[in-house]
Design a protein around this motif. Structure first.
Motif, PDB file in Angstrom:
ATOM      1  N   UNK A 448      30.458 -20.913  21.389  1.00  0.00           N
ATOM      2  CA  UNK A 448      31.650 -21.758  21.338  1.00  0.00           C
ATOM      3  C   UNK A 448      32.388 -21.805  22.684  1.00  0.00           C
ATOM      4  N   UNK A 449      32.451 -20.672  23.378  1.00  0.00           N
ATOM      5  CA  UNK A 449      33.333 -20.592  24.558  1.00  0.00           C
ATOM      6  C   UNK A 449      32.611 -20.404  25.894  1.00  0.00           C
ATOM      7  N   UNK A 450      31.364 -19.913  25.894  1.00  0.00           N
ATOM      8  CA  UNK A 450      30.667 -19.664  27.154  1.00  0.00           C
ATOM      9  C   UNK A 450      29.675 -20.788  27.444  1.00  0.00           C
ATOM     10  N   UNK A 451      29.756 -21.328  28.651  1.00  0.00           N
ATOM     11  CA  UNK A 451      28.884 -22.414  29.068  1.00  0.00           C
ATOM     12  C   UNK A 451      28.260 -22.072  30.411  1.00  0.00           C
ATOM     13  N   UNK A 452      27.023 -22.456  30.586  1.00  0.00           N
ATOM     14  CA  UNK A 452      26.358 -22.252  31.864  1.00  0.00           C
ATOM     15  C   UNK A 452      26.844 -23.313  32.844  1.00  0.00           C
ATOM     16  N   UNK A 453      27.265 -22.847  33.990  1.00  0.00           N
ATOM     17  CA  UNK A 453      27.758 -23.766  35.003  1.00  0.00           C
ATOM     18  C   UNK A 453      27.149 -23.384  36.343  1.00  0.00           C
ATOM     19  N   UNK A 454      26.706 -24.376  37.110  1.00  0.00           N
ATOM     20  CA  UNK A 454      26.099 -24.105  38.412  1.00  0.00           C
ATOM     21  C   UNK A 454      27.177 -23.677  39.393  1.00  0.00           C
ATOM     22  N   UNK A 455      26.923 -22.539  40.050  1.00  0.00           N
ATOM     23  CA  UNK A 455      27.896 -22.008  41.017  1.00  0.00           C
ATOM     24  C   UNK A 455      27.129 -21.277  42.104  1.00  0.00           C
ATOM     25  N   UNK A 456      27.269 -21.751  43.352  1.00  0.00           N
ATOM     26  CA  UNK A 456      26.586 -21.171  44.502  1.00  0.00           C
ATOM     27  C   UNK A 456      25.074 -21.063  44.267  1.00  0.00           C
ATOM     28  N   UNK A 457      24.493 -22.131  43.702  1.00  0.00           N
ATOM     29  CA  UNK A 457      23.053 -22.187  43.546  1.00  0.00           C
ATOM     30  C   UNK A 457      22.488 -21.422  42.362  1.00  0.00           C
ATOM     31  N   UNK A 458      23.344 -20.869  41.503  1.00  0.00           N
ATOM     32  CA  UNK A 458      22.836 -20.147  40.333  1.00  0.00           C
ATOM     33  C   UNK A 458      23.737 -20.449  39.142  1.00  0.00           C
ATOM     34  N   UNK A 459      23.149 -20.269  37.947  1.00  0.00           N
ATOM     35  CA  UNK A 459      23.918 -20.522  36.735  1.00  0.00           C
ATOM     36  C   UNK A 459      24.813 -19.332  36.422  1.00  0.00           C
ATOM     37  N   UNK A 460      26.016 -19.632  35.998  1.00  0.00           N
ATOM     38  CA  UNK A 460      26.990 -18.584  35.706  1.00  0.00           C
ATOM     39  C   UNK A 460      27.710 -18.935  34.418  1.00  0.00           C
ATOM     40  N   UNK A 461      27.956 -17.924  33.592  1.00  0.00           N
ATOM     41  CA  UNK A 461      28.701 -18.160  32.362  1.00  0.00           C
ATOM     42  C   UNK A 461      30.163 -18.432  32.678  1.00  0.00           C
ATOM     43  N   UNK A 462      30.658 -19.562  32.197  1.00  0.00           N
ATOM     44  CA  UNK A 462      32.062 -19.924  32.397  1.00  0.00           C
ATOM     45  C   UNK A 462      32.735 -20.020  31.037  1.00  0.00           C
ATOM     46  N   UNK A 463      33.960 -19.501  30.945  1.00  0.00           N
ATOM     47  CA  UNK A 463      34.717 -19.499  29.704  1.00  0.00           C
ATOM     48  C   UNK A 463      35.633 -20.717  29.718  1.00  0.00           C
ATOM     49  N   UNK A 464      35.376 -21.668  28.801  1.00  0.00           N
ATOM     50  CA  UNK A 464      36.195 -22.862  28.824  1.00  0.00           C
ATOM     51  C   UNK A 464      35.906 -23.788  27.657  1.00  0.00           C
ATOM     52  N   UNK A 465      36.223 -25.060  27.859  1.00  0.00           N
ATOM     53  CA  UNK A 465      36.086 -26.055  26.794  1.00  0.00           C
ATOM     54  C   UNK A 465      35.895 -27.436  27.417  1.00  0.00           C
ATOM     55  N   UNK A 466      35.448 -28.390  26.590  1.00  0.00           N
ATOM     56  CA  UNK A 466      35.269 -29.769  27.035  1.00  0.00           C
ATOM     57  C   UNK A 466      36.432 -30.622  26.525  1.00  0.00           C
ATOM     58  N   UNK A 467      36.922 -31.469  27.411  1.00  0.00           N
ATOM     59  CA  UNK A 467      37.973 -32.417  27.036  1.00  0.00           C
ATOM     60  C   UNK A 467      37.590 -33.777  27.598  1.00  0.00           C
ATOM     61  N   UNK A 468      37.240 -34.692  26.718  1.00  0.00           N
ATOM     62  CA  UNK A 468      36.783 -36.024  27.117  1.00  0.00           C
ATOM     63  C   UNK A 468      35.620 -35.932  28.108  1.00  0.00           C
TER      64      UNK A 468
END
Length: 573
Positions: A448-468
């Motif tokens: 629900x809360x952790x999403x993979x996000x590209x950061x400095x060339x590698x995937x990192x778990x980011x805590x967040x949400x989608x809005x539009x």
């Protein structure tokens, strides 16, 4: 002159917003630059005082002083005994017409605020808006004169200088050789400065002396009582930090002269050793906090005694509990190596085996965030998570805290610290999510809360949400890349008119936001509205050219760096 078609905007409001600030800034700075040059060339005081009187009587100077107090000042929304927090444009012009240098001052409202990392309270003196504007006017005349005199290793409350300059000065001193440190703090510095000593040292013209005397002796209202100070300059006034710097001016030069001409007291030795004479005694001062660095303990002890006597003439003393002798590499008096200064932990660490005759062998200098400051910011994050249950609110409240803290410490060896703090942060966020959904398992929470996000060339778990379809997440400390700070050179000052130096140096962008740095560089150091160069006096903001409410995007094409007052004028229109 533009026609006023808005019935809600008065003629005086329109007049303030349409003032030619480009011309006003240039005219004022031209005189300030001349004052700085005369002072640097040791011209007669009569010539300098003539220019200062001209500057304080200039209406353009008064307009600029009012703008700095009512628009640029961070404390503009704090009221004194007049209960005036901020002024609309029409009242700003009336205020500019009313201020002048005389011997009058209103009473000051005292408010007690907590000291950071302490149970003590600090007295804050809040002048009226009239006095604040007049103090800004006086500061505009006095500061250029003294900026040409101030010592090179004084960094607090001076234009173009800051905490990071002081830290770099310390680093350049101890990375060559481990040293003993006098970690000093002056007790109640603002409240204890001798008035007569300060006024004599300021050595200004009679009317300015009377005005400053009126400010430092004005009554202080605290809990329905009126106090009349015998010493000190009230914290909270526009001119108070400058007066403190004037009072402490000369400390560095006095110590340099002493260490070369007079031997330190050292039992068993009649003169300084060869090592002590050849090594430079380094003083780095930020406001009333300072450190003294030298490889021999006897020199530090003697300098401490000398400083105590020198400060006594000003009415000041070293704080007995906050002043101590330490070392950057070894334990001294049961104290571990290293010392804390301006929130940084500074020390030399052993590395390998020292090799005789090879410079800087066997140790390495590291400066990191101090553990106390790490604990404080994590506690602040914990309080936010406890007091809010809405994720958008959590993101909105946490990101400025994380951004501001990591920006401050990104100039030193903080990468490992940032990474460790991110682990603690993500654990706190996961615990917050479990409290919000006590019946859900860990897998559901992660999905629900952790999403993979590209950061400095590698995937990192980011805590967040989608809005539009836009992902909004809690930022991480380690996102900040480490960028070394370039220390301001010697006696460099914005009043010398060397705009190229200040722009190329990256100037004093204290928060170091990437968006702010990039837009300033793209605009070649100029505000995108008034086209004036940014100076170290200015507050700078990133503005959307096309507002987001009208469909503007947060891309660099749609971003511009502007003065805060220019941004306010745009909003007013």
């Amino acid at each position: 002159m533009l026609e006023n078609n808005n019935p809600k905007v008065s003629k005086m409001d329109l007049q303030w917003n349409l003032l030619d600030w480009r011309y006003i800034n240039r005219r004022v700075f031209r005189i300030q630059k001349q004052i700085y040059r005369y002072s640097a060339e040791n011209r007669s005081l009569d010539e300098i005082h003539r220019l200062q009187r001209n500057l304080t009587n200039l209406f353009e100077s008064k307009l600029l002083a009012v703008r700095r107090v009512t628009q640029d000042n961070q404390g503009k929304n704090t009221a004194g005994i007049d209960n005036v927090k901020a002024l609309i444009p029409s009242k700003r012009i009336k205020l500019a017409k009313s201020i002048c240098i005389n011997n009058e001052a209103s009473k000051i409202l005292r408010v007690m605020i907590p000291k950071p990392n302490s149970t003590e309270l600090r007295p804050l003196g809040i002048p009226t808006i009239q006095d604040r504007a007049t103090q800004a006017l006086a500061l505009m005349a006095l500061e250029p004169q003294w900026e040409a005199k101030f010592e090179p290793n004084s960094y607090g409350f001076r234009p173009g200088r800051g905490c990071h300059d002081a830290i770099e000065a310390i680093h350049s001193s101890i990375n060559k050789k481990p040293k003993f440190v006098l970690d000093a703090d002056i007790r109640k510095c603002f409240d204890s400065i001798n008035h007569e000593y300060l006024l004599n040292k300021l050595d200004t013209y009679p009317m300015m002396r009377k005005q400053i005397n009126a400010w430092i002796k004005s009554g202080i209202i605290y809990q329905s009582e009126t106090l009349f100070p015998e010493a000190g300059t009230p914290q909270g006034g526009v001119i108070s930090p400058f007066l403190m710097n004037v009072a402490l001016h000369g400390m560095e030069n006095m110590l340099k002269e002493w260490v070369t001409q007079f031997p330190a007291y050292n039992p068993g030795k009649s003169i300084l050793s060869k090592n002590a004479r050849s090594s430079r005694l380094t003083l780095v001062r930020y406001a009333d906090d300072f450190v003294l660095l030298h490889p021999e303990e006897s020199v530090i002890k003697a300098a401490k005694e000398l400083l105590s006597n020198w400060l006594a003439e000003i009415g000041l003393e070293l704080h007995p509990l906050k002043t101590s002798i330490k070392h950057t590499y070894i334990s001294v008096n049961n104290s571990p190596p290293g010392f804390k200064f301006l929130g940084f932990w500074i020390r030399n660490y052993p590395v390998g085996t020292p090799t005789q005759g090879i410079r800087k062998s066997g140790y390495k200098t590291y400066i990191r965030p101090h553990p106390d400051n790490i604990r404080d910011v994590m506690l602040k994050i914990k309080r936010v998570l406890k007091s809010h249950s809405d994720l958008p609110t959590i993101v909105r409240r946490l990101n400025p805290i994380i951004e501001g803290w990591s920006n401050y410490y990104r100039t030193v060896a903080s990468k490992k610290t940032f990474t460790s703090m991110d682990k603690d942060l993500i654990n706190k966020l996961i615990k917050w999510a479990h409290r919000k959904h006590p019946k859900r398992n860990a897998g559901w929470v992660f999905q629900r809360y952790l999403y993979k996000s590209s950061w400095q060339g590698r995937n990192k778990n980011r805590f967040g949400y989608f809005e539009k379809d836009i992902f909004k997440s809690v930022h991480s400390f380690a996102e900040k890349s480490i960028v070394r700070h370039s220390k301001v050179s010697g006696r460099a000052s914005p009043y010398n008119g060397d705009w190229i130096y200040w722009v190329l140096r990256g100037r004093d962008i204290s928060d170091r936001r990437v968006s702010l740095q990039r837009t300033v560089l793209n605009q070649k150091g100029r505000c995108n509205i008034c086209k004036l160069y940014f100076t170290s006096f200015d507050l700078i903001e990133v503005d959307h050219i096309i507002p987001t409410k009208l469909g503007g995007k947060s891309t660099y094409i749609n971003l511009q760096a502007v003065h805060k007052h220019c941004h306010d004028s745009k909003i007013d229109k």
